[in-house]
Design a protein around this motif. Structure first.
Motif: not given
Length: 58
Positions: A4-20, A46-51
């Motif tokens: 489960a932890a390995a699967y979760a780590c593999d899928n982190v990029s999907t929500p990160v890309e969506a938020v970006q 952690e997401f941070d925004v800079s303009e």
């Protein structure tokens, strides 16, 4: 590491890309982007925004 932890780590990029993608939208104010970034920030992410401001005097 559990499966489960390995699967979760593999899928982190999907929500990160969506938020970006959301934070890259031009129709949101910097304040809205910051609020969204704070809302999606979680343990380990952690997401941070800079303009960047450019002035064309040309």
């Amino acid at each position: 590491m559990s499966d489960a932890a390995a699967y979760a780590c593999d899928n982190v990029s999907t929500p990160v890309e969506a938020v970006q993608a959301v934070l890259a939208r031009d129709d949101l104010t910097p304040a809205q982007k910051q609020e969204i970034a704070q809302g999606f920030s979680a343990r380990g992410l952690e997401f941070d925004v800079s303009e960047q401001v450019c002035v064309d005097q040309g």
